[in-house]
Write an enzyme that holds these catalytic residues in place. Structure first.
Site, short mmCIF file in Angstrom:
data_model
loop_
_atom_site.label_atom_id
_atom_site.label_comp_id
_atom_site.label_asym_id
_atom_site.label_seq_id
_atom_site.Cartn_x
_atom_site.Cartn_y
_atom_site.Cartn_z
N GLY A 13 0.81 -1.23 0.00
CA GLY A 13 0.00 0.00 0.00
C GLY A 13 0.84 1.27 0.00
N SER A 37 -2.22 -8.76 1.41
CA SER A 37 -3.42 -9.60 1.42
C SER A 37 -3.20 -10.86 0.57
CB SER A 37 -4.60 -8.81 0.83
OG SER A 37 -4.47 -8.75 -0.57
N CYS A 148 -2.40 11.15 10.59
CA CYS A 148 -1.47 11.99 9.82
C CYS A 148 -1.68 13.49 10.05
CB CYS A 148 -1.58 11.64 8.34
SG CYS A 148 -3.25 11.36 7.77
N HIS A 241 -0.28 17.52 4.33
CA HIS A 241 -1.53 17.98 4.95
C HIS A 241 -1.30 19.36 5.57
CE1 HIS A 241 -3.20 14.16 4.22
NE2 HIS A 241 -3.27 13.67 5.44
N1 LIG Z 1 -1.86 7.21 3.53
C1 LIG Z 1 -1.59 7.99 4.59
O1 LIG Z 1 -1.20 9.17 4.47
C2 LIG Z 1 -1.72 7.45 5.98
C3 LIG Z 1 -1.24 8.22 7.02
C4 LIG Z 1 -1.34 7.74 8.33
C5 LIG Z 1 -1.89 6.51 8.56
N2 LIG Z 1 -2.37 5.76 7.53
C6 LIG Z 1 -2.95 4.46 7.87
O2 LIG Z 1 -2.06 3.41 7.42
C7 LIG Z 1 -2.83 2.27 7.03
C8 LIG Z 1 -2.50 1.90 5.59
O3 LIG Z 1 -2.87 2.99 4.74
P1 LIG Z 1 -2.49 3.04 3.19
O4 LIG Z 1 -2.80 4.41 2.77
O5 LIG Z 1 -1.14 2.48 2.95
O6 LIG Z 1 -3.58 1.98 2.60
P2 LIG Z 1 -3.57 1.20 1.21
O7 LIG Z 1 -2.75 1.92 0.19
O8 LIG Z 1 -4.98 0.89 0.90
O9 LIG Z 1 -2.80 -0.20 1.56
C9 LIG Z 1 -3.38 -1.22 2.35
C10 LIG Z 1 -2.41 -2.38 2.52
O10 LIG Z 1 -3.05 -3.39 3.33
C11 LIG Z 1 -2.99 -4.65 2.65
N3 LIG Z 1 -4.15 -5.47 2.98
C12 LIG Z 1 -5.45 -5.26 2.66
N4 LIG Z 1 -6.22 -6.28 3.14
C13 LIG Z 1 -5.37 -7.13 3.79
C14 LIG Z 1 -5.54 -8.35 4.49
N5 LIG Z 1 -6.76 -8.92 4.63
N6 LIG Z 1 -4.45 -8.95 5.02
C15 LIG Z 1 -3.21 -8.41 4.89
N7 LIG Z 1 -2.98 -7.24 4.22
C16 LIG Z 1 -4.05 -6.62 3.69
C17 LIG Z 1 -2.98 -4.28 1.19
O11 LIG Z 1 -2.48 -5.38 0.44
P3 LIG Z 1 -2.96 -5.70 -1.09
O12 LIG Z 1 -2.17 -4.78 -2.00
O13 LIG Z 1 -2.57 -7.14 -1.26
O14 LIG Z 1 -4.43 -5.45 -1.16
C18 LIG Z 1 -2.02 -3.09 1.22
O15 LIG Z 1 -0.70 -3.57 1.31
C19 LIG Z 1 -4.31 2.65 7.24
O16 LIG Z 1 -4.71 2.22 8.52
C20 LIG Z 1 -4.27 4.17 7.19
O17 LIG Z 1 -5.35 4.75 7.89
C21 LIG Z 1 -2.29 6.18 6.25
#
Ligand SMILES: NC(=O)c1ccc[n+]([C@@H]2O[C@H](COP(=O)([O-])OP(=O)(O)OC[C@H]3O[C@@H](n4cnc5c(N)ncnc54)[C@H](OP(=O)(O)O)[C@@H]3O)[C@@H](O)[C@H]2O)c1
Length: 366
Positions: A13, A37, A148, A241
């Site tokens: 992700g 996943s 964030c 942000h």
């Molecule tokens: N983006 C930001 O700026 C930010 C900032 C602070 C915190 N966060 C937090 O960090 C977390 C990740 O955010 P993101 O933006 O990186 O999300 P994202 O791009 O949607 O990535 C999600 C990740 O989780 C994996 N995943 C989904 N379902 C799964 C499962 N059942 N088992 C194992 N892995 C699974 C996905 O794998 P696949 O590719 O195989 O689907 C992918 O690697 C969230 O909780 C978010 O709120 C994000």
């Protein structure tokens, strides 16, 4: 020094990719395991991930096979970047298996036994790990970094709260699209547009800010007593942000005193943590700064940049804050948490804690 082996849960992700970018040349950590996943597991990382960063995907990582997201075969230090619903199920399984889970997700941030930490702000909350049932049973634990937006805001608030006290906070955010992960917000919803709603974001920003600025009482964290109102908006910016903040102080302060408080705020200086910025809060004097495009990479993306400090017609002072949402707001924050845990000897292979641990860790942090 031999680098410690680490794994990344949710490695494909947006945040997972940042972890890879920031850890691949890290002096203390070495990526030895990547999981995502079932859609990705068993594939080569280079095939499973849609790499979205502006540096090349390291060849070594591209050739690694994505593992199933289970503790068997995983290293004992796990950086987790999972959606909250999945993290709620998965992170405890890793902690129960003796892993130090350094999490980005909101799933356990407000749990009373889980430290929600920004090392410059509240490293003294880390002894909470010793209260966790996983720690007592297997040595594993969960430590979280904040939302964030909360992280940039709280870095700017902490030096002011320390010197003058804060009784009320009003904040309105302009949040980048990368904060929604990939593919995130549909292009037709965000291009040329502003969306005045991000699910659960206002609640997170409000409650996490008060926990972060709260006081460790020896067994638990008492949240800061202050009024806080947040508006959260998604805007058509890629990374960074921005937040417009108004504050009411408990003791009056001049503009120079506020600037001094930010400038003097260097609590990690001299500790040798590789990701800690020299100046965690940077003030920019120009009238039209900070701006995401120009300022998000200050302190290698780890600084919170403040500007536009001026009197507020409703509260005492108002200003603008900017921080990089996937570096300081996510992966970089977790890495800095792991660095401070390592420096305290808490990242080494799991050892069940003895009863005196909370006091010992509190003393080490004092
Ligand atoms: N983006 C930001 O700026 C930010 C900032 C602070 C915190 N966060 C937090 O960090 C977390 C990740 O955010 P993101 O933006 O990186 O999300 P994202 O791009 O949607 O990535 C999600 C990740 O989780 C994996 N995943 C989904 N379902 C799964 C499962 N059942 N088992 C194992 N892995 C699974 C996905 O794998 P696949 O590719 O195989 O689907 C992918 O690697 C969230 O909780 C978010 O709120 C994000």
């Amino acid at each position: 020094m031999q680098r410690r082996k680490v794994g990344i849960l949710g490695a494909t992700g947006m945040v997972g990719q940042r972890f890879i970018q920031l850890i691949e040349n890290h002096p203390w950590f070495e990526i030895s395991w990547l999981a995502a996943s079932d859609r990705s597991s068993g594939k080569l990382y280079g095939e499973a991930a849609k790499w979205k960063l502006d540096t090349a995907l390291p060849e070594r990582i591209a050739r690694m096979t994505v593992s199933p997201a289970v503790p068997e075969g995983a290293p004992k230090i796990i950086f987790a970047a999972l959606d909250a619903d999945i993290a709620r199920e998965m992170e405890p399984a890793f902690a129960a298996a003796g892993c130090a889970v350094v999490s980005n997700s909101s799933a356990f941030r407000m749990h009373p036994d889980v430290p929600l930490v920004i090392p410059e702000v509240n490293a003294d909350h880390l002894p909470l790990i010793e209260e966790q049932s996983w720690r007592k049973a297997s040595g594993g634990y969960i430590v979280t970094n904040p939302n964030c937006c909360a992280i940039g805001l709280v870095l700017a608030l902490k030096p002011i709260e320390e010197r003058f006290g804060i009784s009320a906070i009003f904040v309105s955010t302009m949040q980048a699209v990368s904060g929604a992960g990939y593919p995130g917000v549909a292009s037709l919803d965000i291009l040329g547009n502003v969306v005045p709603y991000i699910k659960n974001e206002e609640e997170k920003l409000q409650e996490e800010t008060l926990k972060l600025l709260g006081r460790w009482n020896g067994r638990a964290v008492d949240p800061l007593e202050a009024k806080l109102s947040a508006h959260c908006n998604r805007v058509a910016v890629e990374d960074g942000h921005m937040e417009c903040v108004s504050l009411q102080l408990r003791t009056k302060a001049s503009r120079e005193e506020l600037l001094d408080a930010w400038r003097d705020f260097t609590p990690l200086r001299g500790q040798g943590l590789p990701s800690a910025p020299e100046q965690p809060v940077e003030f920019v004097a120009a009238d039209d700064r900070p701006q995401p495009r120009l300022d998000k990479m200050r302190g290698n993306g780890m600084a919170s940049t403040v500007g536009r400090l001026r009197p507020c017609g409703l509260l005492d002072w108002k200003f603008t804050v900017l921080s990089h949402n996937t570096i300081r707001g996510a992966a970089g924050a977790a890495i800095l948490n792991a660095e401070i845990l390592a420096s305290l000897g808490k990242l080494d292979p799991a050892i069940p804690a003895d009863a005196n641990e909370p006091a010992a860790l509190a003393a080490a942090l004092a």
